[in-house]
Design a protein around this motif. Sequence first.
Motif, mmCIF file in Angstrom:
data_model
loop_
_atom_site.group_PDB
_atom_site.id
_atom_site.type_symbol
_atom_site.label_atom_id
_atom_site.label_comp_id
_atom_site.label_asym_id
_atom_site.label_seq_id
_atom_site.Cartn_x
_atom_site.Cartn_y
_atom_site.Cartn_z
ATOM 1 N N GLY A 199 0.790 -1.225 0.000
ATOM 2 C CA GLY A 199 0.000 0.000 0.000
ATOM 3 C C GLY A 199 0.817 1.268 0.000
ATOM 4 O O GLY A 199 0.254 2.372 0.044
ATOM 5 N N TYR A 200 2.150 1.130 -0.077
ATOM 6 C CA TYR A 200 3.035 2.302 -0.046
ATOM 7 C C TYR A 200 3.996 2.262 -1.231
ATOM 8 O O TYR A 200 4.268 1.218 -1.809
ATOM 9 C CB TYR A 200 3.832 2.341 1.264
ATOM 10 C CG TYR A 200 3.021 2.754 2.467
ATOM 11 C CD1 TYR A 200 3.035 4.069 2.920
ATOM 12 C CD2 TYR A 200 2.242 1.817 3.138
ATOM 13 C CE1 TYR A 200 2.289 4.443 4.030
ATOM 14 C CE2 TYR A 200 1.481 2.179 4.247
ATOM 15 C CZ TYR A 200 1.514 3.492 4.683
ATOM 16 O OH TYR A 200 0.755 3.859 5.770
ATOM 17 N N GLU A 219 1.681 15.567 11.072
ATOM 18 C CA GLU A 219 0.343 14.992 10.913
ATOM 19 C C GLU A 219 0.353 13.841 9.922
ATOM 20 O O GLU A 219 -0.322 12.820 10.119
ATOM 21 C CB GLU A 219 -0.627 16.079 10.459
ATOM 22 C CG GLU A 219 -2.071 15.601 10.386
ATOM 23 C CD GLU A 219 -3.033 16.723 9.999
ATOM 24 O OE1 GLU A 219 -4.102 16.406 9.426
ATOM 25 O OE2 GLU A 219 -2.711 17.896 10.263
ATOM 26 N N ALA A 220 1.136 13.991 8.832
ATOM 27 C CA ALA A 220 1.209 12.931 7.823
ATOM 28 C C ALA A 220 1.842 11.665 8.386
ATOM 29 O O ALA A 220 1.425 10.543 8.043
ATOM 30 C CB ALA A 220 1.987 13.425 6.614
ATOM 31 N N PHE A 221 2.848 11.822 9.255
ATOM 32 C CA PHE A 221 3.434 10.648 9.904
ATOM 33 C C PHE A 221 2.444 10.045 10.913
ATOM 34 O O PHE A 221 2.354 8.822 11.045
ATOM 35 C CB PHE A 221 4.733 11.027 10.611
ATOM 36 C CG PHE A 221 5.915 11.151 9.700
ATOM 37 C CD1 PHE A 221 6.443 10.031 9.082
ATOM 38 C CD2 PHE A 221 6.508 12.380 9.457
ATOM 39 C CE1 PHE A 221 7.539 10.130 8.234
ATOM 40 C CE2 PHE A 221 7.601 12.499 8.608
ATOM 41 C CZ PHE A 221 8.118 11.371 7.994
ATOM 42 N N ALA A 222 1.687 10.907 11.597
ATOM 43 C CA ALA A 222 0.749 10.419 12.615
ATOM 44 C C ALA A 222 -0.404 9.633 11.997
ATOM 45 O O ALA A 222 -0.854 8.617 12.561
ATOM 46 C CB ALA A 222 0.207 11.594 13.426
ATOM 47 N N ASP A 223 -0.898 10.063 10.823
ATOM 48 C CA ASP A 223 -2.065 9.382 10.246
ATOM 49 C C ASP A 223 -1.684 8.316 9.219
ATOM 50 O O ASP A 223 -2.547 7.712 8.590
ATOM 51 C CB ASP A 223 -3.049 10.383 9.638
ATOM 52 C CG ASP A 223 -2.484 11.173 8.451
ATOM 53 O OD1 ASP A 223 -1.544 10.701 7.802
ATOM 54 O OD2 ASP A 223 -2.995 12.285 8.184
ATOM 55 N N LEU A 226 2.651 8.949 5.639
ATOM 56 C CA LEU A 226 4.099 8.756 5.554
ATOM 57 C C LEU A 226 4.542 7.799 6.640
ATOM 58 O O LEU A 226 4.043 7.860 7.776
ATOM 59 C CB LEU A 226 4.832 10.088 5.745
ATOM 60 C CG LEU A 226 4.912 11.083 4.596
ATOM 61 C CD1 LEU A 226 5.619 12.356 5.070
ATOM 62 C CD2 LEU A 226 5.651 10.502 3.396
ATOM 63 N N VAL A 227 5.494 6.928 6.312
ATOM 64 C CA VAL A 227 6.140 6.083 7.322
ATOM 65 C C VAL A 227 7.644 6.121 7.074
ATOM 66 O O VAL A 227 8.098 6.289 5.939
ATOM 67 C CB VAL A 227 5.630 4.627 7.279
ATOM 68 C CG1 VAL A 227 4.161 4.553 7.657
ATOM 69 C CG2 VAL A 227 5.855 4.008 5.901
#
Length: 501
Positions: A199-200, A219-223, A226-227
Motif C-alpha cells: 500500500g506504499y 500529521e502525515a506521519f501520525a495518520d 508517511l512512514v
Amino acid sequence: MDRVHLNPPPAADVAERADVHAVAPLLNCLLREVAEPHGESGGRRVYRLPGSDRLLRVLGERRPAEPEVRTDGTWRRIGHTELVKLVADELRRHTGLSNHELPAEMIDSRDAVAALLTARARATPPDDLYLRSEQCLLTGHPHHPAPKARGGGPVAAWLPYAPEAHARFPLTLLGLREDVVVEEGDTSALDALGEAPPGYRLLPAHPWQLDLVGPDLAEAFADGRLVRLGTTGFDAWPTAAIRTLYAPERDLFLKFSLDVRITNDIRRLWRHDLLKLRPTDTAAATALGACDGPAAWLGDRGYRTAGFAFEELAVLVRDGLRGGLLPGATPLLAAGLVEGFEGSPLADAVDPAAWWEAYLAQVVPPALAAFAEHGVVLEAHLQNTLVAVDTDGIPVQALFRDAEGVKLLPDVSRAAGWERLVYCLVVNHLVEIAGALVERRPTLDPWPAVRRELARHDLPEIPDLLSAPTLPGKTNLLLRWTGADGADARYLPLPNPLAGA
C-alpha cells in the motif's frame, strides 16, 4: 564525511583564507555592476564608487583581492566585514533601497567558507576524479555576492551535507501511501532503492530537507500517509548543486527540494517547473540527440512526490553518467575546472592552445545547434556542463544537464533566448575557462580560437556577437539587493573580448 586528517589549520589561517575566498566574488559583483574604472595606483586598479564618491583599489583582475579605500589621502586595507558595509552603503545610495537580508547573507557566506575550510582539513577528497570536480568549489559562483551562504542556519545543520566538505551520506527512505502519490515520467529507479510495505511507494528524502520541513509533516506521519523506512544501504554524494546527489553504485542522480536560499533562489522543486518538466526534457534530449557529435543530455526522467507536500517532498530522477558517456572518458564539472582540483587536466595541459580548441569543439557546437535547429536554449553555464576527457586529459565530449534551466522558443522570444544563451555559454562559461587557462599560461590568447569556432556556425546572430562592443553580464548583486525574482535575469553590458580578437 570521509577519512580524517589530524592537525586542523590554525584559526587565524582559516580566517584569512575565508576572507580571500569571500572577498573575490563580492568585489567582482561590485566592480561589474556599480563601480567605475578610475585608473591605476601602485600597480593596482582603482575604481570610483559613484554613490559615495569613494575610491577603491584592488589587486588583480579575474579574482580581485586586498581591497583598499582612500581615506585622508592614504590607502587603507579593509577586510570582508568592512567590505560588506561599504557595499551595502554604496547600494543604498545607488538604488535608493535598503536591504538588511543580503549583508547578512554575505557574512553567512564567508563564515560558511571558514567552516568548510576547517572541515576539509579533516577530510579526504574522493578518489573519483568526477566527484572531486563536483566537490571542489570553495569560492563558487565568481560573480555572486554570497555564493556559499547556507540560509543562516547553524553549521551543524548543513555541514554534514556539504559537497565542499567532501560529504557523503545515505538517503532517508520514506513510505508514501499510494493514494497520495503524485508522479510523472519514469520513476522506476526509486522503487529499486529499498522495499516499501504493502500500500506504499518508496520516496527517498534528503535528510537536511527532512530536518527543515519535518515539523510540517508531523500529521502525515501520525495518520500513516508517511512512514519511516530507515536509510539506503549506500551513500550518495552531494554535487556542486548541493541538493542534487549522485549515487555511484546505482549510477543515479537524484535532485531534491531544499528550503534554503542558495545564491539567488530558495532551492525548492517548484510545482510550475515540475509540471513542464516532461516537454522541456524531451525537447533538450531530442536537440542533443540530433547533434552531429558525441554531446549528450543527462535526462530528467521523472519525479515523484506527495500530493499534500508537492514541492517540499519532491524528488527528481536524473540519468546517470554511464549511458551517454564515451567509453574510457572521464566526465568533469566545468565549474571545477575553473576553480581547480588535484588532477585537473586544465592545470596539467601540455599544449593549452590545443586543449582549448578541443574544449571549444565539444562545448560550443551542441549548444548552438540546439538553439538554431530546435529552439532549445540550454543553460550551458559552468555548473550545468560536464566535459569528458580522454586518458590524455583532452576534451572529447560535453554533457549538459538540468531541464529546469532550459528555455524553449517561442515560450521566450528568440532575442531573449539568444541573450540568455550568450550569457550562459560565453560570459559565465567560456570567459571563465579562458581566464583559468590564461592564469596558468599568460602568453595564451584564447579569443581567436573562440572566434573561429563561433564563425563556423551559420546563425544570423553570430556576426553581431563577433563584432558587438559588449556582451550581457548578469547583475546578481543588484538582483538580490532589489529583491527581484532569482529567475528574472537582468543584464548590463560588459566589454566583449571577441570583438578585438
